[in-house]
Design a protein around this motif. Sequence first.
Motif, PDB file in Angstrom:
ATOM      1  N   LEU A 321     -25.216  11.288 -52.634  1.00  0.00           N
ATOM      2  CA  LEU A 321     -26.152  11.918 -52.966  1.00  0.00           C
ATOM      3  C   LEU A 321     -27.299  10.977 -53.619  1.00  0.00           C
ATOM      4  O   LEU A 321     -28.449  11.315 -53.612  1.00  0.00           O
ATOM      5  CB  LEU A 321     -25.679  12.949 -54.101  1.00  0.00           C
ATOM      6  CG  LEU A 321     -24.903  14.145 -53.758  1.00  0.00           C
ATOM      7  CD1 LEU A 321     -24.515  14.809 -54.975  1.00  0.00           C
ATOM      8  CD2 LEU A 321     -25.686  14.980 -52.617  1.00  0.00           C
ATOM      9  N   GLN A 322     -26.997   9.688 -53.810  1.00  0.00           N
ATOM     10  CA  GLN A 322     -27.938   9.005 -54.510  1.00  0.00           C
ATOM     11  C   GLN A 322     -29.194   8.598 -53.503  1.00  0.00           C
ATOM     12  O   GLN A 322     -30.109   8.072 -53.721  1.00  0.00           O
ATOM     13  CB  GLN A 322     -27.246   7.732 -55.059  1.00  0.00           C
ATOM     14  CG  GLN A 322     -26.538   8.084 -56.327  1.00  0.00           C
ATOM     15  CD  GLN A 322     -25.845   6.892 -57.011  1.00  0.00           C
ATOM     16  OE1 GLN A 322     -26.090   5.962 -56.355  1.00  0.00           O
ATOM     17  NE2 GLN A 322     -25.278   6.812 -57.979  1.00  0.00           N
ATOM     18  N   SER A 323     -28.547   8.675 -52.291  1.00  0.00           N
ATOM     19  CA  SER A 323     -29.530   8.407 -51.275  1.00  0.00           C
ATOM     20  C   SER A 323     -30.682   9.415 -50.646  1.00  0.00           C
ATOM     21  O   SER A 323     -31.374   9.016 -49.968  1.00  0.00           O
ATOM     22  CB  SER A 323     -28.892   7.692 -49.939  1.00  0.00           C
ATOM     23  OG  SER A 323     -27.990   8.692 -49.373  1.00  0.00           O
ATOM     24  N   ILE A 324     -30.492  10.293 -51.318  1.00  0.00           N
ATOM     25  CA  ILE A 324     -31.162  11.779 -50.923  1.00  0.00           C
ATOM     26  C   ILE A 324     -32.650  11.820 -51.597  1.00  0.00           C
ATOM     27  O   ILE A 324     -32.552  11.404 -52.873  1.00  0.00           O
ATOM     28  CB  ILE A 324     -30.589  12.998 -51.226  1.00  0.00           C
ATOM     29  CG1 ILE A 324     -29.271  13.166 -50.284  1.00  0.00           C
ATOM     30  CG2 ILE A 324     -31.304  14.273 -50.631  1.00  0.00           C
ATOM     31  CD1 ILE A 324     -28.312  14.134 -50.320  1.00  0.00           C
ATOM     32  N   GLN A 325     -33.647  11.684 -51.196  1.00  0.00           N
ATOM     33  CA  GLN A 325     -34.879  11.847 -51.878  1.00  0.00           C
ATOM     34  C   GLN A 325     -34.989  13.251 -52.818  1.00  0.00           C
ATOM     35  O   GLN A 325     -34.698  14.263 -52.061  1.00  0.00           O
ATOM     36  CB  GLN A 325     -36.171  11.791 -51.001  1.00  0.00           C
ATOM     37  CG  GLN A 325     -36.079  10.671 -50.094  1.00  0.00           C
ATOM     38  CD  GLN A 325     -37.285  10.282 -49.194  1.00  0.00           C
ATOM     39  OE1 GLN A 325     -38.138  11.250 -48.710  1.00  0.00           O
ATOM     40  NE2 GLN A 325     -37.317   9.361 -48.216  1.00  0.00           N
ATOM     41  N   ALA A 326     -35.679  13.026 -54.042  1.00  0.00           N
ATOM     42  CA  ALA A 326     -36.026  14.223 -54.679  1.00  0.00           C
ATOM     43  C   ALA A 326     -37.030  14.940 -54.458  1.00  0.00           C
ATOM     44  O   ALA A 326     -37.201  16.139 -54.927  1.00  0.00           O
ATOM     45  CB  ALA A 326     -35.815  13.560 -56.186  1.00  0.00           C
ATOM     46  N   ASN A 327     -38.017  14.666 -53.737  1.00  0.00           N
ATOM     47  CA  ASN A 327     -39.307  15.322 -53.481  1.00  0.00           C
ATOM     48  C   ASN A 327     -39.331  16.070 -52.182  1.00  0.00           C
ATOM     49  O   ASN A 327     -40.431  16.345 -51.726  1.00  0.00           O
ATOM     50  CB  ASN A 327     -40.329  14.470 -53.660  1.00  0.00           C
ATOM     51  CG  ASN A 327     -40.260  13.229 -52.578  1.00  0.00           C
ATOM     52  OD1 ASN A 327     -39.096  13.175 -51.997  1.00  0.00           O
ATOM     53  ND2 ASN A 327     -41.329  12.340 -52.546  1.00  0.00           N
ATOM     54  N   LEU A 328     -38.329  16.369 -51.615  1.00  0.00           N
ATOM     55  CA  LEU A 328     -37.939  17.340 -50.217  1.00  0.00           C
ATOM     56  C   LEU A 328     -38.341  18.582 -50.377  1.00  0.00           C
ATOM     57  O   LEU A 328     -37.890  19.091 -51.783  1.00  0.00           O
ATOM     58  CB  LEU A 328     -36.717  16.794 -49.613  1.00  0.00           C
ATOM     59  CG  LEU A 328     -36.696  15.292 -49.108  1.00  0.00           C
ATOM     60  CD1 LEU A 328     -35.190  15.155 -48.533  1.00  0.00           C
ATOM     61  CD2 LEU A 328     -37.422  15.130 -48.085  1.00  0.00           C
ATOM     62  N   PRO A 329     -38.524  19.384 -49.562  1.00  0.00           N
ATOM     63  CA  PRO A 329     -38.379  20.890 -49.589  1.00  0.00           C
ATOM     64  C   PRO A 329     -37.052  21.327 -50.075  1.00  0.00           C
ATOM     65  O   PRO A 329     -36.034  20.571 -49.745  1.00  0.00           O
ATOM     66  CB  PRO A 329     -38.959  21.241 -48.063  1.00  0.00           C
ATOM     67  CG  PRO A 329     -39.782  20.262 -47.720  1.00  0.00           C
ATOM     68  CD  PRO A 329     -39.230  19.083 -48.210  1.00  0.00           C
ATOM     69  N   ILE A 330     -37.102  22.591 -50.487  1.00  0.00           N
ATOM     70  CA  ILE A 330     -35.657  23.088 -51.060  1.00  0.00           C
ATOM     71  C   ILE A 330     -34.755  23.272 -49.856  1.00  0.00           C
ATOM     72  O   ILE A 330     -33.371  22.988 -50.124  1.00  0.00           O
ATOM     73  CB  ILE A 330     -35.772  24.357 -51.925  1.00  0.00           C
ATOM     74  CG1 ILE A 330     -34.742  24.866 -52.464  1.00  0.00           C
ATOM     75  CG2 ILE A 330     -36.544  25.496 -50.919  1.00  0.00           C
ATOM     76  CD1 ILE A 330     -34.274  23.672 -53.474  1.00  0.00           C
ATOM     77  N   GLU A 331     -35.229  23.623 -48.803  1.00  0.00           N
ATOM     78  CA  GLU A 331     -34.278  24.014 -47.580  1.00  0.00           C
ATOM     79  C   GLU A 331     -33.670  22.629 -47.279  1.00  0.00           C
ATOM     80  O   GLU A 331     -32.587  22.575 -47.002  1.00  0.00           O
ATOM     81  CB  GLU A 331     -34.872  24.662 -46.519  1.00  0.00           C
ATOM     82  CG  GLU A 331     -35.515  26.171 -47.146  1.00  0.00           C
ATOM     83  CD  GLU A 331     -34.043  27.071 -47.210  1.00  0.00           C
ATOM     84  OE1 GLU A 331     -33.027  26.647 -46.462  1.00  0.00           O
ATOM     85  OE2 GLU A 331     -34.150  27.981 -47.854  1.00  0.00           O
ATOM     86  N   GLU A 332     -34.679  21.711 -47.149  1.00  0.00           N
ATOM     87  CA  GLU A 332     -34.477  20.486 -46.464  1.00  0.00           C
ATOM     88  C   GLU A 332     -33.477  19.695 -47.421  1.00  0.00           C
ATOM     89  O   GLU A 332     -32.534  18.810 -47.055  1.00  0.00           O
ATOM     90  CB  GLU A 332     -35.621  19.261 -45.943  1.00  0.00           C
ATOM     91  CG  GLU A 332     -35.158  18.057 -45.276  1.00  0.00           C
ATOM     92  CD  GLU A 332     -34.427  17.999 -44.204  1.00  0.00           C
ATOM     93  OE1 GLU A 332     -33.747  16.988 -43.806  1.00  0.00           O
ATOM     94  OE2 GLU A 332     -34.566  19.274 -43.344  1.00  0.00           O
ATOM     95  N   HIS A 333     -33.620  19.722 -48.641  1.00  0.00           N
ATOM     96  CA  HIS A 333     -32.988  19.259 -49.764  1.00  0.00           C
ATOM     97  C   HIS A 333     -31.398  19.711 -49.754  1.00  0.00           C
ATOM     98  O   HIS A 333     -30.418  18.898 -49.919  1.00  0.00           O
ATOM     99  CB  HIS A 333     -33.500  19.451 -51.325  1.00  0.00           C
ATOM    100  CG  HIS A 333     -32.978  18.407 -52.255  1.00  0.00           C
ATOM    101  ND1 HIS A 333     -31.814  18.868 -52.936  1.00  0.00           N
ATOM    102  CD2 HIS A 333     -33.364  17.232 -52.587  1.00  0.00           C
ATOM    103  CE1 HIS A 333     -31.768  18.048 -53.783  1.00  0.00           C
ATOM    104  NE2 HIS A 333     -32.465  16.990 -53.625  1.00  0.00           N
TER     105      HIS A 333
END
Length: 521
Positions: A321-333
């Motif tokens: 989860l640390q490698s996931i960007q936080a500013n993505l759209p909600i569906e992509e996140h």
Amino acid sequence: MASHPTSETNRLRKSIKSLGSDGFTDNDLDTKWITISGSVRGTCGLCLSLGEDKSFLIPLARYKVDITALQEMRWKGCDIYSDKRRKADIYYSCAEEQGSYGVGIVVRGNLRKSVMAWIPVNERICVVRMKGTFYNTCIVCAYAPTNDADGMFKDTFHDQLDATLDQCPKHDAKVILGDFNAKIGRERYQGIKGTQSKHNTSTDNAERLINFAASRQLIVSSTCFPHKNIHKGTWRSPDKRTVNQIDHVLVDSRHASNILDVRSYRYAEDFSDHYPVIAKVRARISNAKRDKQKEERGCNIEAWRSVEVASAYASEVSRKLQSIQANLPIEEHWKQCAGALTSAATEVLGPKQRRPRKEWFDEQCRLALQKKHEARQRWNNAKKTRGAQSIYEEYRVARRLAVNLCRAKKRHFEDSEMRKVELLSGSSDTRKFYQHIKRQKEGYVPPTIFCNDASGNLLENVRPNVAHRSLPPLAPVEDLEEAAPPSAAEIKAAIRKLKRNKSPGSDGIHAELLKCAGDDT
């Protein structure tokens, strides 16, 4: 004779959009049909209750048979049994109470998706319709009364068979496979049968079959091809001295040239007193290409009970989860978060373990059955020789040892299962206890693929009825104010309230995967 209601199942395959030659291979031009019938003895055969071994499917793969007609199955009810491991579907039509009679049709391999309709008429007749390139084919499986049966009983059977052919579409090719208990003689009937029969004179059942074929413009193809007498006989008497030709293949005269050969085969397996009758048919069955789907077995949820495994899973999820960007759209996140949970579960927990079909069947049982088959083959090759009796005694000993071994293994396995139930009754794991109780009580239950309407009645035309089913109107939704996003504490509280041991949703994420992901996540 009680008849089952005519019905089509929602198992009907998707219609072929293109009838060109792109969806076919060279093997589609030569399709094999087979008919097996008769009383059964031994540990593996047709006279098995649902849930026992389906070993009669093994020789079908050995002979490379695509479509099989079975008679005297003695199963219960009418349904479709799918064997994914052997890639075979069994369409069977039997009496409501398990006993005598019963017919069925087995479709193997890629031809399973070419089945258009299935009609279980009664315990002696059933029909499967196959999609073809230039015309479709109706395959009828029939099991006629014996020659000593009452005349009215025979007339009723032929009337029902005649009515069944009337239900088949007019332009379809008709092929009838089955045990007609008819010894056809070598009398000349121009355009109805051949002169290559094993017997000289026809019996009463044979005359009725010839009259039926003449009235429906059918040809008895099993009497049209020259073979040795050993390749014409289809049934052997219990004393193994008399062999008769009573199983036949009929085809309408318009498509009689599609039958390339019909003959019986002597085989090593002894599950029937009938020899298989194999007909080579030159017919192109529609075989559309289909993308192979990867089987999803899921992850081993039971492994989270171990503290070490749960800790390793939580750390792996946190790392992903640390490698996931936080500013993505909600569906992509959410898609990336769900992928992190499932990938971590697959890597740490491992795939879900599948229970074998027969847990008691081990290598020792397989070797015993192999020795029995080899002894049977040696006896078949040594018939009418001086040493045939001694070889037959060796086969009897091997068969007795194999049967006793399989029976003892199964009995020991059932005893161990009952001991497990007794131990689980005093433990705190009540869920596993009830699972073992249900498994021992119910046994094997085949998956049903029928569809009922809102009143509980069986649908005859599944797709049109389901497609046009009217749904109640939905209540109008009032305008709601946009709610604030939930806080981290509310999300944790909602996760803690999730129940364990429940099926996952469309995302495939179990509640246990969220609970064991850790508080930091």
